[in-house]
Design a protein around this motif. Structure first.
Motif, PDB file in Angstrom:
ATOM      1  N   ILE A  32     -39.037  21.756  27.838  1.00  0.00           N
ATOM      2  CA  ILE A  32     -38.144  22.094  28.942  1.00  0.00           C
ATOM      3  C   ILE A  32     -38.322  23.554  29.339  1.00  0.00           C
ATOM      4  CG2 ILE A  32     -35.703  22.243  29.645  1.00  0.00           C
ATOM      5  CD1 ILE A  32     -35.164  19.997  27.609  1.00  0.00           C
ATOM      6  N   LYS A  33     -38.286  23.816  30.632  1.00  0.00           N
ATOM      7  CA  LYS A  33     -38.369  25.169  31.168  1.00  0.00           C
ATOM      8  C   LYS A  33     -37.112  25.959  30.803  1.00  0.00           C
ATOM      9  CE  LYS A  33     -42.157  26.112  33.534  1.00  0.00           C
ATOM     10  NZ  LYS A  33     -42.945  27.351  33.274  1.00  0.00           N
ATOM     11  N   TYR A  34     -37.320  27.214  30.394  1.00  0.00           N
ATOM     12  CA  TYR A  34     -36.182  28.070  30.073  1.00  0.00           C
ATOM     13  C   TYR A  34     -36.567  29.532  30.280  1.00  0.00           C
ATOM     14  CZ  TYR A  34     -32.460  30.354  27.454  1.00  0.00           C
ATOM     15  OH  TYR A  34     -31.415  31.167  27.087  1.00  0.00           O
ATOM     16  N   GLU A  35     -35.738  30.262  31.003  1.00  0.00           N
ATOM     17  CA  GLU A  35     -35.987  31.686  31.252  1.00  0.00           C
ATOM     18  C   GLU A  35     -35.474  32.488  30.061  1.00  0.00           C
ATOM     19  OE1 GLU A  35     -37.522  33.495  33.550  1.00  0.00           O
ATOM     20  OE2 GLU A  35     -38.231  31.700  34.608  1.00  0.00           O
ATOM     21  N   TRP A  36     -36.388  32.807  29.146  1.00  0.00           N
ATOM     22  CA  TRP A  36     -36.004  33.590  27.973  1.00  0.00           C
ATOM     23  C   TRP A  36     -35.679  35.019  28.385  1.00  0.00           C
ATOM     24  CZ3 TRP A  36     -35.354  31.239  23.353  1.00  0.00           C
ATOM     25  CH2 TRP A  36     -35.977  30.018  23.158  1.00  0.00           C
ATOM     26  N   ASN A  37     -34.464  35.454  28.132  1.00  0.00           N
ATOM     27  CA  ASN A  37     -34.069  36.833  28.406  1.00  0.00           C
ATOM     28  C   ASN A  37     -34.173  37.610  27.096  1.00  0.00           C
ATOM     29  OD1 ASN A  37     -32.874  39.282  29.000  1.00  0.00           O
ATOM     30  ND2 ASN A  37     -31.271  38.381  30.257  1.00  0.00           N
ATOM     31  N   ILE A  38     -35.263  38.371  26.952  1.00  0.00           N
ATOM     32  CA  ILE A  38     -35.518  39.072  25.694  1.00  0.00           C
ATOM     33  C   ILE A  38     -35.374  40.583  25.864  1.00  0.00           C
ATOM     34  CG2 ILE A  38     -36.960  37.284  24.662  1.00  0.00           C
ATOM     35  CD1 ILE A  38     -39.398  38.755  25.721  1.00  0.00           C
ATOM     36  N   HIS A  89     -29.291  33.260  22.851  1.00  0.00           N
ATOM     37  CA  HIS A  89     -29.670  32.379  23.960  1.00  0.00           C
ATOM     38  C   HIS A  89     -28.824  31.111  23.958  1.00  0.00           C
ATOM     39  CE1 HIS A  89     -33.307  34.796  24.727  1.00  0.00           C
ATOM     40  NE2 HIS A  89     -33.352  34.905  23.413  1.00  0.00           N
ATOM     41  N   THR A  90     -28.672  30.558  25.154  1.00  0.00           N
ATOM     42  CA  THR A  90     -28.037  29.251  25.309  1.00  0.00           C
ATOM     43  C   THR A  90     -29.066  28.305  25.922  1.00  0.00           C
ATOM     44  OG1 THR A  90     -25.862  30.255  25.652  1.00  0.00           O
ATOM     45  CG2 THR A  90     -26.133  27.960  26.321  1.00  0.00           C
ATOM     46  N   ARG A 112     -24.068  14.468  35.672  1.00  0.00           N
ATOM     47  CA  ARG A 112     -25.027  15.174  34.828  1.00  0.00           C
ATOM     48  C   ARG A 112     -24.415  15.411  33.443  1.00  0.00           C
ATOM     49  NH1 ARG A 112     -28.311  20.521  36.766  1.00  0.00           N
ATOM     50  NH2 ARG A 112     -29.217  18.937  38.137  1.00  0.00           N
ATOM     51  N   PHE A 113     -25.226  15.186  32.417  1.00  0.00           N
ATOM     52  CA  PHE A 113     -24.812  15.387  31.023  1.00  0.00           C
ATOM     53  C   PHE A 113     -25.591  16.587  30.483  1.00  0.00           C
ATOM     54  CE2 PHE A 113     -25.583  14.354  26.471  1.00  0.00           C
ATOM     55  CZ  PHE A 113     -24.269  14.368  26.025  1.00  0.00           C
ATOM     56  N   GLU A 114     -24.878  17.627  30.019  1.00  0.00           N
ATOM     57  CA  GLU A 114     -25.531  18.852  29.574  1.00  0.00           C
ATOM     58  C   GLU A 114     -25.253  19.122  28.098  1.00  0.00           C
ATOM     59  OE1 GLU A 114     -24.547  22.162  32.027  1.00  0.00           O
ATOM     60  OE2 GLU A 114     -25.667  21.423  33.761  1.00  0.00           O
ATOM     61  N   ILE A 115     -26.322  19.495  27.379  1.00  0.00           N
ATOM     62  CA  ILE A 115     -26.227  19.902  25.980  1.00  0.00           C
ATOM     63  C   ILE A 115     -26.495  21.405  25.938  1.00  0.00           C
ATOM     64  CG2 ILE A 115     -27.128  19.557  23.657  1.00  0.00           C
ATOM     65  CD1 ILE A 115     -28.377  16.949  25.637  1.00  0.00           C
ATOM     66  N   HIS A 116     -25.529  22.184  25.495  1.00  0.00           N
ATOM     67  CA  HIS A 116     -25.673  23.635  25.383  1.00  0.00           C
ATOM     68  C   HIS A 116     -25.834  24.001  23.906  1.00  0.00           C
ATOM     69  CE1 HIS A 116     -23.853  24.844  29.517  1.00  0.00           C
ATOM     70  NE2 HIS A 116     -24.428  23.660  29.569  1.00  0.00           N
ATOM     71  N   ILE A 117     -26.980  24.591  23.578  1.00  0.00           N
ATOM     72  CA  ILE A 117     -27.281  24.970  22.193  1.00  0.00           C
ATOM     73  C   ILE A 117     -27.249  26.492  22.093  1.00  0.00           C
ATOM     74  CG2 ILE A 117     -28.933  24.748  20.302  1.00  0.00           C
ATOM     75  CD1 ILE A 117     -30.169  22.401  22.028  1.00  0.00           C
ATOM     76  N   GLU A 118     -26.275  27.028  21.354  1.00  0.00           N
ATOM     77  CA  GLU A 118     -26.132  28.471  21.179  1.00  0.00           C
ATOM     78  C   GLU A 118     -27.023  28.930  20.031  1.00  0.00           C
ATOM     79  OE1 GLU A 118     -24.379  30.426  23.091  1.00  0.00           O
ATOM     80  OE2 GLU A 118     -23.341  28.886  24.271  1.00  0.00           O
ATOM     81  N   LEU A 119     -27.974  29.832  20.346  1.00  0.00           N
ATOM     82  CA  LEU A 119     -28.926  30.323  19.355  1.00  0.00           C
ATOM     83  C   LEU A 119     -28.737  31.814  19.101  1.00  0.00           C
ATOM     84  CD1 LEU A 119     -32.420  28.781  20.231  1.00  0.00           C
ATOM     85  CD2 LEU A 119     -30.986  28.215  18.298  1.00  0.00           C
ATOM     86  N   GLU A 120     -28.913  32.199  17.849  1.00  0.00           N
ATOM     87  CA  GLU A 120     -28.873  33.615  17.476  1.00  0.00           C
ATOM     88  C   GLU A 120     -30.114  33.942  16.661  1.00  0.00           C
ATOM     89  OE1 GLU A 120     -26.111  36.774  14.936  1.00  0.00           O
ATOM     90  OE2 GLU A 120     -25.486  34.707  15.177  1.00  0.00           O
TER      91      GLU A 120
END
Length: 337
Positions: free
Chosen positions: A121-127, A135-136, A203-211
């Motif tokens: 999946i496309k994701y704009e990594w903000n680093i 990230h979410t 729309r069904f959304e899964i939000h994964i909070e990453l640290e």
């Protein structure tokens, strides 16, 4: 009092006639018919095998299921993954069973379907704040056939979860949230049943909070920069020719380190926390070059003792203290952010 009692009875009689009139009954039925059907949707996250900063993607492997009251509702077959680069699905199955949870109380049986997804999946990594970034990740699944007038998702939160044993080197899952939203498009996609110029789908959304927890990887990437700065400091204690070599070597090492860093974190349109450290160290190389030229001019005038004193008593402590203070401030800002 008798008159008031008669008036009350007449009003009550009129209300009963209105409530049970054919027109009112038909109106209520019409509203119930237009209420969109629904299915319970849930997921179980199996793994997040790859984060690709350069390609701006992440890979997710998960199970999805639906529980529907009608056999004609097939949300897993009709859904698409939003912003997907690649997707594979398998293990499709549908089972007719009893609803022990009571999700659809007015139905004796329900239809339970499952499907496994492997997605990129496309994701704009903000680093910007790497390695203190969070990230979410969002996995969005959307209905493609029925609009929200006819069908909506209901989230199965009690059964949805993620594998607590997921191996994420340098990362930690802080939380997983599920949402059922409606997404509007400024087009009907040519649907002749829609009169307006827009359409809306569930729309069904899964939000994964990453640290991020990998500080060691950061120090490996940044070690070359700090080694280069140490070489700049050593230049104040050696002869001018060796000092020049140290400055040139530091410049080369920083540039190479920046290129390798770009290969790991990808090309970003903004300055990251690590970029700021690299650019600032390059600035110290340039200033170190200026001090070397000044020392050379003093030696040419026969003031070698003054040159050595300036290098070791003035330039060295200024370089060291200012660089340490700069790093402390930048680290503190990144951690707070």
């Amino acid at each position: 009092m008798k008159l008031l009692s008669k008036i009350a009875k007449i009003i009550l009689f009129c209300l009963l006639i209105w409530v049970f009139s054919p027109q009112t009954t038909l109106s209520v039925l019409a509203e119930s018919e237009h209420k969109p059907k629904t299915c319970e949707i849930g997921i179980y996250l199996l793994s997040l095998p790859e984060f690709n900063f350069a390609e701006k993607t992440f890979t997710a492997d998960f199970w999805a299921w639906s529980v529907c009251p009608f056999p004609d509702l097939k949300p897993l077959q009709d859904m698409e993954v939003i912003n997907v680069v690649d997707v594979e699905t398998d293990f499709d199955n549908v089972i007719e069973t009893k609803d022990l949870y009571g999700s659809f109380k007015s139905f004796n049986k329900v239809y339970w379907a499952q499907r496994r997804f492997r997605t990129v999946i496309k994701y704009e990594w903000n680093i910007k704040k790497y390695p203190f970034d969070r990230h979410t990740l969002i996995i969005a699944l959307e209905e493609t056939i029925k609009s929200t007038d006819d069908f909506v998702y209901t989230v199965d939160r009690r059964n949805s979860n993620y594998d607590k044993n997921i191996l994420l080197e340098g990362w930690k899952i802080k939380d997983l949230e599920l949402y059922a939203n409606k997404f509007q498009y400024e087009t009907t996609f040519g649907d002749p049943q829609l009169s307006s110029g827009s359409s809306e789908y569930t729309r069904f959304e899964i939000h994964i909070e990453l640290e991020r927890t990998d500080l060691l990887g950061f120090f490996k990437l940044i070690a070359g920069v700090y080694a280069s700065f140490v070489a700049i400091l050593l230049g104040f204690f050696v002869e001018l020719g060796e000092r020049t070599q140290l400055l040139v070597g530091s410049l080369f090492a920083i540039v190479v380190n920046m290129i390798s860093l770009q290969g790991v974190l990808g090309n970003t349109p903004y300055l990251t926390f690590v970029d700021i450290i690299h650019i600032t160290t390059l600035f110290y190389v340039c200033v170190g070059g200026v001090t070397a030229i000044y020392s050379y001019l003093l030696i040419e005038k026969g003031k070698e003792a003054k040159s050595i004193k300036l290098d070791r008593k003035v330039f060295f402590p200024i370089f060291l203290i200012s660089y340490l203070v700069f790093n402390f401030i930048v680290f503190l800002c990144a951690i707070k952010a």
